[in-house]
Structure formats: structure tokens, C-alpha cells
Design an enzyme around this catalytic site. Structure first.
Site, PDB file in Angstrom:
ATOM      1  N   GLY A  28      14.717   7.413 -30.420  1.00  0.00           N
ATOM      2  CA  GLY A  28      14.660   5.880 -29.141  1.00  0.00           C
ATOM      3  C   GLY A  28      14.743   6.436 -28.000  1.00  0.00           C
ATOM      4  N   TYR A  29      13.964   6.472 -26.818  1.00  0.00           N
ATOM      5  CA  TYR A  29      13.230   6.944 -25.995  1.00  0.00           C
ATOM      6  C   TYR A  29      13.764   5.370 -24.457  1.00  0.00           C
ATOM      7  CZ  TYR A  29      11.533  10.946 -28.322  1.00  0.00           C
ATOM      8  OH  TYR A  29      11.284  12.377 -28.974  1.00  0.00           O
ATOM      9  N   GLY A  33      16.982   7.728 -20.355  1.00  0.00           N
ATOM     10  CA  GLY A  33      17.390   8.937 -21.111  1.00  0.00           C
ATOM     11  C   GLY A  33      15.987   9.034 -23.159  1.00  0.00           C
ATOM     12  N   VAL A  34      16.835   9.281 -23.480  1.00  0.00           N
ATOM     13  CA  VAL A  34      16.213   9.911 -25.116  1.00  0.00           C
ATOM     14  C   VAL A  34      17.768   9.701 -25.819  1.00  0.00           C
ATOM     15  CG1 VAL A  34      16.764  12.005 -24.966  1.00  0.00           C
ATOM     16  CG2 VAL A  34      15.600  11.476 -26.907  1.00  0.00           C
ATOM     17  N   VAL A  35      17.595   8.754 -27.125  1.00  0.00           N
ATOM     18  CA  VAL A  35      18.678   8.910 -28.269  1.00  0.00           C
ATOM     19  C   VAL A  35      18.043   9.854 -29.639  1.00  0.00           C
ATOM     20  CG1 VAL A  35      20.220   6.916 -29.703  1.00  0.00           C
ATOM     21  CG2 VAL A  35      19.001   6.349 -27.397  1.00  0.00           C
ATOM     22  N   LYS A  50      23.079  10.109 -26.745  1.00  0.00           N
ATOM     23  CA  LYS A  50      22.455   9.666 -26.070  1.00  0.00           C
ATOM     24  C   LYS A  50      22.610  10.552 -25.271  1.00  0.00           C
ATOM     25  CE  LYS A  50      21.820   5.788 -22.523  1.00  0.00           C
ATOM     26  NZ  LYS A  50      21.535   4.306 -22.326  1.00  0.00           N
ATOM     27  N   ASP A 147      18.922  -7.020 -19.082  1.00  0.00           N
ATOM     28  CA  ASP A 147      17.862  -6.644 -20.004  1.00  0.00           C
ATOM     29  C   ASP A 147      17.598  -6.872 -21.564  1.00  0.00           C
ATOM     30  OD1 ASP A 147      15.096  -5.099 -20.453  1.00  0.00           O
ATOM     31  OD2 ASP A 147      15.991  -3.705 -20.122  1.00  0.00           O
TER      32      ASP A 147
END
Length: 393
Positions: A28-29, A33-35, A50, A147
Site C-alpha cells: 500500500g501507498y 508513506g508506504v506499507v 509502515k 478520512d
């Protein structure tokens, strides 16, 4: 990752063979950040890692990341993602990014909705029950998610659901004179008060988002899919009708003028029955309580849990999915409180005391170090590994 342990090693029986271990990969992005899916070398378990980059670019970013980090360590709820661990930071002069380990989930609700997989009424009830259960916990701690969307609702194949991504979350502000940003919530799930420029809003914005997701689960399509915030507002009034002036009391002049100069629209809520066969009277009744233009009249997450539509979802969740109830030879032992609130409010007292990026860096460094006290063997990044070089790219 590497395990920083000079004196002990894990038993071989706890670590799966290389054939059993999937390669590390990005899953995931996001905006912040990125996971990655990685293997915890201490026990061989697959977890999510993460990366929070560019934490100390400015004071706003520093405060936001520290708030999210503290929230992830604060949460203790089955339907809210929390931090399992935080990787050991380097010396403070080299400290630029943060790595957080969380539970690895298999998918998210967006992928489920757009997939060809059938979604039964039972699926929808169990998903909605867990979303509202997690939301009640967050709101009782004084936290606005800001969100809520299908992509931020992680799910497993057994239908267990967890709310994630607290990059935009903040503590609810009781002082209505304090201005809050409108740059929150993905547009399709944005509440009318935010679209209309209200300077102050509360937990009702999250409930609106859940209502939009509920309709999306029923119809397998986005309820309000517009190209712009103004068109988004128009789609909402097409369904709910022209709101009364009292419902626009906190709106900015431009948004109020846009509504008033248009033709008067009657509500057309009956179209909700056409979302699917699952849009029963009970389902539409709850949906209409969530999708109320005036936030003061919108149902709360806690009250929504009491709606009869969710009775079956509650029963299914606590009969075979939850960790708060358990089975004994004589039958099932149920918890006293099916939807527990947080045991205390989340504190944000540090917000106003953070005056510089360096002060924030020291505070975060100390927080992580203190968090690791008495925990398992700490982990750190091995920057020489091929996986890390791929990760940072």
C-alpha cells in the site's frame, strides 16, 4: 528488518522455513508513506511495516506524525489498527524516518466492493457493525478520524475489519471558535458541512462517511461520485433535497449562496431502495439517519449501533469473530459490553508545547525509546539488505 539481540536467539521451531515465507513486498501507498508486508525475524510472523518518511521537514509534519504515532500506540480495540512495535531509531543526528509494525491484514473494503465477490446482507451487516464499533471507540476517546473511506478499512478473509490510516486524525475541538482545516476526507465521503466551508466540525463528519460507505456496500458503487466539491454538494442535495437555512448556519457565504440561488429540490430518498435487494426498510432507515445534511441532527456512531438493522451483525460478530467473548464446554461466554468505549481520552497536550522541529525530533526519539522499554528484543533496519534498497526506492 534485523533483530538486535546479542545474547539470545529465537527457537528454530518458531521460525518457518524459507519455503513457507513469502517475499517482502509493498502492499500500500499513501500520502504519508508506504506499507510493506515483511517477516518479523523474532518469530517468523508476517506483519505490516509502515514507513513514515520526511518526518522532520517542518513543524506541521512533525506534529502530525507524532500525533499519529501516539494514537497507534494508544489504541486498544479489535476494530482499530494499532502499533505492534516501532523499529529502534538511529542516533538522533541520523534520525529522519520512522518505521511502525502493525498487524498484517489481507485486503481492504474498497478491493472487496469492486471485486466480483458476492456481498450478502450478512456480510454488509457484519462489516457495518465493526466500522461503527471501531468508530464509537475513537469518538469516545475524543478522536476524529477525518478520512473514513473503504480503502482505510482493512479486512481479512474471515470478515474481521479494522479502521486504519490516522494521518489526518486529530482530537475533537470543543471550542467552536477554533478554526479547523477543510482539507480533510476524500471528496466522495466528505460531509456537507466540510464541503460548505464550515470552520468547525465534529464527529458527525465520520458518521456521514460511514453512511456513504454503507450505501456503497449495498449498491456496489460510489453514492456521490462527483468531479468537484461543488458538484459533490449538488449530488447530495439532489438526494436529500434543498436544506433549510438552519442546516447551513455554519456554512461560508459562497456555499450558502450557491444553494439558495439554485432551484428548490425536494428530497428523493426513495431511490435508496433501488440500491440493491439488500436495501430493505430497516437498511434505508438507518442509512437516512446517517445521511442527514444538518450534522446536529445526524445520528451518532454510538446510537447507530443500537439500530435493529445491526442486531444480526452484532450476534454474528460476537458469536464467532471477536476476541472479547469466548467458548467453554457449556456454551459461549459473552462480554458484558459489546461496544466498549475508550477507557480514557486521548491526550494532545503536547501540541501547543512543540515549538521547533528539533524539539519534535527529540520528543519523538524519546517516545520511541521509552515505548520499547520492557518489550521484546528491539528491531532495527538493516540498510545493507536488498529488501531495504528496494523498500526505499
Amino acid at each position: 528488518c534485523s533483530s538486535r539481540n546479542r545474547h539470545h536467539s529465537s527457537p528454530a521451531s518458531e521460525v518457518p522455513s524459507p519455503a513457507e515465507m513469502e517475499p517482502d513486498r509493498p502492499i500500500g501507498y499513501g500520502a504519508f508513506g508506504v506499507v510493506w508486508s515483511v517477516t518479523d525475524p523474532r518469530d517468523g510472523r508476517k506483519v505490516a511495516l509502515k514507513k513514515m518518511p520526511n518526518v522532520f521537514q517542518n513543524l506541521v509534519s512533525c506534529k502530525r506524525v507524532f500525533r499519529e504515532l501516539r494514537m497507534l500506540c494508544f489504541f486498544k480495540h479489535d476494530n482499530v489498527l494499532s502499533a505492534l512495535d516501532i523499529l529502534q531509531p538511529p542516533q538522533i543526528d541520523c534520525f529522519e524516518e520512522i518505521y511502525v509494525i502493525t498487524e498484517l491484514m489481507q485486503s481492504d473494503l474498497h478491493k472487496v466492493i469492486v471485486s466480483p465477490q458476492p456481498l450478502t446482507t450478512d456480510h454488509i451487516k457484519v462489516f457495518l457493525y465493526q466500522i461503527l464499533r471501531g468508530l464509537k471507540y475513537l469518538h469516545s476517546a475524543g478522536i476524529l478520524h477525518r478520512d473514513i473511506k473503504p480503502g482505510n478499512l482493512l479486512v481479512n478473509s474471515n470478515c474481521l475489519l479494522k479502521i486504519c490510516d490516522f494521518g489526518l486524525a486529530r482530537v475533537e475541538e470543543p471550542d467552536q471558535s477554533r478554526h479547523m482545516t477543510q482539507e480533510v476526507v476524500t471528496q466522495y465521503y466528505r460531509a456537507p458541512e466540510v464541503l460548505m466551508g464550515s470552520r468547525h466540525y465534529g464527529s458527525a463528519i465520520d458518521v456521514w462517511s460511514v453512511g456513504c460507505i454503507f450505501a456503497e456496500l449495498l449498491g456496489r458503487r460510489i453514492l456521490f461520485q462527483a468531479q468537484s466539491p461543488i458538484q459533490q454538494l449538488d449530488l447530495i442535495t439532489d438526494l436529500l433535497g434543498t436544506p433549510p437555512l438552519s442546516a447551513m448556519a455554519s456554512a461560508c457565504e459562497g456555499a450558502r449562496a450557491h444553494i439558495l440561488r439554485g432551484p428548490h429540490k425536494p428530497p428523493s430518498l426513495s431511490v435508496l431502495y433501488m440500491l440493491s435487494d439488500g436495501a430493505t426498510h430497516e437498511a434505508v432507515h438507518l442509512l437516512c439517519r446517517m445521511l442527514v445534511f444538518d450534522p446536529a441532527k445526524r445520528i451518532s456512531g454510538g446510537d447507530a449501533l443500537s439500530h435493529p438493522y445491526l442486531d444480526e451483525g452484532r450476534l454474528r460478530y460476537h458469536t464467532c469473530m471477536c476476541q472479547c467473548c469466548y467458548s467453554v464446554p457449556s456454551g459461549r461466554v459473552y462480554t458484558r459490553d459489546f461496544e466498549p468505549p475508550a477507557d480514557r481520552n486521548f491526550s494532545h497536550s503536547y501540541d501547543n508545547s512543540l515549538l521547533s522541529v528539533w524539539q519534535g525530533k527529540e520528543l519523538i526519539h524519546h517516545f520511541i525509546t521509552e515505548h520499547q522499554q520492557g518489550k521484546r528484543v528491539p528491531l532495527c533496519i538493516n540498510p545493507q539488505s536488498a529488501a531495504f534498497k528496494t523498500f526505499i526506492r
